[in-house]
Design an enzyme around this catalytic site. Structure first.
Site, PDB file in Angstrom:
ATOM      1  N   CYS A  16      -0.235   6.890   3.557  1.00  0.00           N
ATOM      2  CA  CYS A  16       0.544   5.834   3.265  1.00  0.00           C
ATOM      3  C   CYS A  16       0.060   5.302   1.850  1.00  0.00           C
ATOM      4  O   CYS A  16       0.690   4.310   1.253  1.00  0.00           O
ATOM      5  CB  CYS A  16       0.672   4.833   4.117  1.00  0.00           C
ATOM      6  SG  CYS A  16       0.674   5.247   5.800  1.00  0.00           S
ATOM      7  N   HIS A  75       9.564   0.669   4.060  1.00  0.00           N
ATOM      8  CA  HIS A  75       8.312   1.517   4.111  1.00  0.00           C
ATOM      9  C   HIS A  75       8.681   3.030   4.039  1.00  0.00           C
ATOM     10  O   HIS A  75       7.991   3.763   5.139  1.00  0.00           O
ATOM     11  CB  HIS A  75       7.238   1.013   4.993  1.00  0.00           C
ATOM     12  CG  HIS A  75       5.789   1.486   5.150  1.00  0.00           C
ATOM     13  ND1 HIS A  75       5.304   2.065   3.807  1.00  0.00           N
ATOM     14  CD2 HIS A  75       5.046   1.867   5.808  1.00  0.00           C
ATOM     15  CE1 HIS A  75       4.040   2.625   4.015  1.00  0.00           C
ATOM     16  NE2 HIS A  75       3.827   2.485   5.342  1.00  0.00           N
TER      17      HIS A  75
END
Lengths: 404, 144
Positions: free
Chosen positions: A102, A351
């Site tokens: 991420c 996200h």
């Protein structure tokens, strides 16, 4: 700890010793985050790159660094650097995909920063792009677990939500909070996203909605968690001298730092201390010559509400066990002591994992350029971004400064 | 799980075999060959007792691919009595009964099946420590 001291010193000395060049952001671009059924990865990346180049008034950069985590797993597509360079009309330039789970987006930005600071390039582009909605949810969540230890965490059926649930459960136990105490993080994110045209979830939420939200992995609910979405964001970086000579509008990169920690939660000595977040922030503060009290706003990695609390503690905005209090007291609001997630954060802007770090950079630049619309912070000078890969294994921190 | 990985990790999965650092004495699970505390080589095998306590836990309702059939299940971080934390599912216990600090012990259980033709993956899980019941004799009569 000996290693830590050496890291910090090397990072601060390097600027003086090796005469790194000052680096600035001279253009930004982004697509809305959402379920882009009609757009493949290459188109999302191309749109963000071309928007950033147009904003900078640059036609051909020297290199492109693309942050992306899941293209291989979900799309069967690698070689994404060349793919996006080609489709963005930049075929021929150096281009790579950078993967750090991420934290891929900020890792790509830092790679671009290193290319310019080192003197190897004058003008480059960093882009983050992710396409997560071509696959079904369980396939996508299965792929996200690859950010954890596959043989000793993922193998036991631990989802990424589950990993954050283990952190949150222990936090509640050690510090005596209730899961509802974390509601402020989600409420703040949605409130800010309501004014961001690029955000995925533009609806405000209430404390009651947070209390009623479906539990995914006890004690983490749907409203503790960021959403799955597609998106891309990009920035053009140039040496400050080049930018000045060509009359470009600048946002200064005052600090760029990365650090690592054990990938598996069970391999960490201190579960509730994000060591890499602390280390990369320390390095960044030293580079910029600032401390947490100088930071005007903080785009932190709120993939889960517990991550927000732990990040605020690791980066020095709260004492240990007190991070969640900043949400309870609403000190994280736009008019609070330390505004976070000013454009909605991971929770509500969305996200798209490998793109997230670049959204943080682009949004921080928007604030510093006075281009944040209804969410504009008055008189902000220093903005910090922190992108976290895995449950804290790779952490990349940047401090951006308004020019002039 | 891939077959080669399954074979390679059999000692850890079925015997809870890790390593111990010969320099500083730190027990390591899973094995990692380099001691994270003193940075020396640590390749000496070490079998853990399998006793520990629950350090943190979560009931998973939304599972990643391959585990959909098993929800809800409880995953925990278990603090082994020798020191290390280990990630594992809890078994033989209802989710309401689990608490931090609860004593648990390792057992070998089926973790999942990978379709009709794939691997049946066995691994360690942890259950509440069994205690012999001595104060209440078990009646064998069905009508009692």
């Amino acid at each position: 700890m000996r290693g830590v001291a050496l890291y910090i010193r090397s990072q601060t000395d390097r600027r003086l010793d090796r005469h790194l060049r000052d680096v600035s952001i001279i253009g930004i671009g982004q697509t809305p985050v959402g379920e882009h059924w009609d757009k493949p990865l290459r188109v999302l990346g191309t749109e963000a790159v071309r928007a950033a180049l147009a904003d900078a008034g640059v036609e051909c950069p020297e290199a492109l660094y693309v942050g992306n985590m899941l293209s291989g797993q979900l799309l069967g597509q690698e070689n994404v650097g060349a793919l996006i360079a080609d489709h963005a009309g930049l075929s021929g330039i150096e281009a790579y995909k950078i993967e750090a789970a991420c934290a891929s987006g900020a890792a790509a930005f830092r790679t671009a920063y290193m290319a310019v600071a080192s003197g190897l390039c004058d003008v480059v582009v960093a882009c983050g792009v992710e396409k997560m909605t071509d696959t079904l949810t369980d396939e996508t969540t299965g792929a996200l677990v690859a950010a954890a230890d596959a043989e000793f965490e993922g193998e036991h059926g631990l989802s990424f939500v589950g990993i954050n649930a283990l952190l949150m459960q222990r936090y509640l136990y050690e510090h005596g909070y209730d899961r509802q105490d974390f509601s402020g993080f989600a409420i703040n994110a949605h409130r800010n996203a309501a004014n961001n045209p690029n955000a995925m979830f533009r609806k405000k939420i209430s404390a009651e909605a947070f209390a009623r939200a479906k539990i995914i992995a006890e004690p983490v609910s749907l409203l503790d968690s960021s959403g799955i979405g597609d998106g891309a964001a990009a920035a053009v970086l140039a040496s400050a001298d080049w930018a000045r000579a060509h009359g470009k509008r600048q946002v200064r990169v005052a600090a760029s730092a990365a650090a690592t920690d054990a990938v598996a939660l069970h391999d960490r000595d201190d579960l509730l201390f994000l060591r890499a977040a602390w280390l990369s922030a320390r390095k960044a503060y030293a580079q910029a010559g600032v401390s947490p009290k100088d930071i005007d706003f903080f785009e932190l990695h709120d993939a889960f509400t517990i991550m927000s609390a732990l990040s605020l503690e690791a980066t020095g905005f709260a004492e240990r066990g007190q991070g969640v209090r900043l949400a309870m007291e609403d000190a994280i609001a736009l008019n609070g002591r330390i505004p976070i997630c000013t454009m909605g954060g991971l929770k509500a802007r969305g996200h798209p994992v490998g793109a997230t770090g670049m959204y943080q950079i682009v949004e921080a630049a928007q604030q510093l350029l006075g281009a944040a619309g209804a969410n504009q912070l008055p008189n902000c000078r220093l903005g910090m971004t922190q992108n976290i890969g895995g449950s804290g294994a790779t952490v990349v921190t940047h401090i951006l400064e308004r020019a002039g | 799980m891939r077959l080669a990985s399954y074979w390679r990790t059999r000692q850890q999965r079925l015997g809870l075999v890790g390593e111990i650092c010969p320099h500083c004495g730190k027990p390591l699970f899973p094995p990692r060959d380099v001691c994270p505390a003193c940075h020396g080589p640590a390749k000496e095998p070490y079998r853990f007792s399998g006793k520990g306590t629950v350090y943190s836990f979560s009931t998973v309702y939304s599972a990643p691919e391959g585990f959909e059939a098993y929800v809800p299940y409880v995953v925990a971080l278990v603090k082994l009595e020798e020191g290390p934390l280990v990630t594992a599912q809890l078994t033989d216990v209802s989710k309401e009964e689990v608490s931090i600090g609860m004593p648990v012990e390792m057992v070998t259980r089926k973790l999942r099946e990978d379709g009709d033709a794939g691997l049946v993956a066995y691994n360690f899980k942890f259950r509440p420590v069994l205690q012999a019941v001595i104060d209440e004799p078990v009646s064998l009569s069905a009508t009692a």
